[in-house]
Design an enzyme around this catalytic site. Structure first.
Site, PDB file in Angstrom:
ATOM      1  N   PRO A   2       0.811  -1.214   0.000  1.00  0.00           N
ATOM      2  CA  PRO A   2       0.000   0.000   0.000  1.00  0.00           C
ATOM      3  C   PRO A   2       0.852   1.274   0.000  1.00  0.00           C
ATOM      4  O   PRO A   2       1.621   1.514   0.931  1.00  0.00           O
ATOM      5  CB  PRO A   2      -0.804  -0.099   1.303  1.00  0.00           C
ATOM      6  N   GLU A   3       0.703   2.040  -1.043  1.00  0.00           N
ATOM      7  CA  GLU A   3       1.249   3.385  -1.086  1.00  0.00           C
ATOM      8  C   GLU A   3       0.055   4.330  -1.238  1.00  0.00           C
ATOM      9  O   GLU A   3      -1.083   3.910  -1.042  1.00  0.00           O
ATOM     10  CB  GLU A   3       2.272   3.525  -2.225  1.00  0.00           C
TER      11      GLU A   3
END
Length: 270
Positions: A2-3
């Site tokens: 997750p960015e």
DNA sequence: CGATTATCCTGTGCGC
DNA sequence: TGCGCACAGGATAATC
């Protein structure tokens, strides 16, 4: 992993499903998920209504009636999943939030790097160290942050104090979009190159959000509903070592910066 | 001070 | 088939 685009996708799902709903209960399992303050403090959220959601970089905020903010960080393997009331907990479920009339949110995180905390109770300094969110990055700010630095450009792009939200995958994609090698000394960039980086950041992240984020081969990331993203299909360089550059057809190269893999096109990026 | 390295952790996939 | 190991990587502490 997750960015910013993945966290934003999750945030939108939470907003859609749970805004205006009262929290019936919050149950924690294990000892690692709440570690910035005594875990029991989260019980004060019970009975409050979810009044808003927000995001700065990769930090997700759930804003509750009475003015409390629950911060969620998924780190590398964390997921938030929408479940039916009383649904069976999959392995590595560390927190369950039950909403009145809207089922549950399960926080699942095999590597236990992710965390939850109340903003006001966070130690040591809260989130004050974060740079501007990557979608609000300005050329002036980035130019000042890169000026005089000998570290590789990518080390600064992924430094959350410089700009918040960019991680290993999107840093490579942004560098490609800007036609700059990720291993260039940060301070060596021309003014136009810095401008291209800012434009590339906005463009890459916006397109990634549009695509629901990136889900790699390991399937680590999915949204609240368990759906993978599709931006990996548009990756220009990340994970494409040896494959032809989408622009010039030369093989994409891989180098290690720090302990992370970095991908770039030796011809398109200087 | 700036730059680099180690640490937290588990699932996966590879080579032998 | 099974074992050991490298790797994945976000943030932060420790160290050079």
């Amino acid at each position: 992993m997750p960015e910013l685009p993945e966290v934003e996708t999750v945030r939108r799902g939470l907003h859609q499903l749970y805004l205006g709903r009262p929290l019936l209960g919050l149950v924690l399992e294990g000892h690692r998920t709440v570690r910035r303050h005594p875990p029991g403090l989260l019980r004060q959220l019970e009975g409050r209504v979810l009044e808003g959601t927000d995001r700065v970089g990769k930090f997700l905020f759930l804003r509750w009636s009475g003015g409390r903010d629950l911060v969620v960080h998924l780190r590398m393997s964390g997921q938030l999943r929408a479940e039916q009331r009383g649904a069976q907990r999959r392995p590595h479920t560390h927190a369950v939030m039950a909403f009145d009339g809207a089922g549950e949110v399960h926080f699942v995180d095999p590597r236990t790097f992710g965390e939850l905390f109340l903003l006001d109770e966070a130690r040591p300094e809260g989130l004050g160290h974060l740079g501007p969110d990557a979608l609000r990055l300005s050329a002036g700010h980035l130019a000042r942050a890169l000026d005089g630095r000998r570290a590789p450009l990518k080390a600064l792009l992924t430094d959350q104090r410089v700009v918040a939200g960019v991680g290993n995958i999107y840093a490579d994609e942004i560098c490609f979009a800007a036609r700059v090698r990720p291993d260039r000394p940060a301070g060596s960039l021309s003014r136009p190159a810095v401008a291209r980086l800012v434009a590339g950041t906005t463009d890459v992240l916006a397109r990634a959000i549009e695509a629901g984020g990136s889900t790699l081969g390991d399937g680590q990331y999915c949204d609240l509903f368990g759906q993978p993203g599709s931006f990996q299909l548009q990756h220009a360089v990340y994970g494409r070592e040896g494959l032809p550059c989408r622009s010039c057809a030369r093989p994409v190269a891989r180098v290690r910066l720090g302990a992370r893999s970095s991908y770039f096109c030796p011809r398109c990026q200087r």
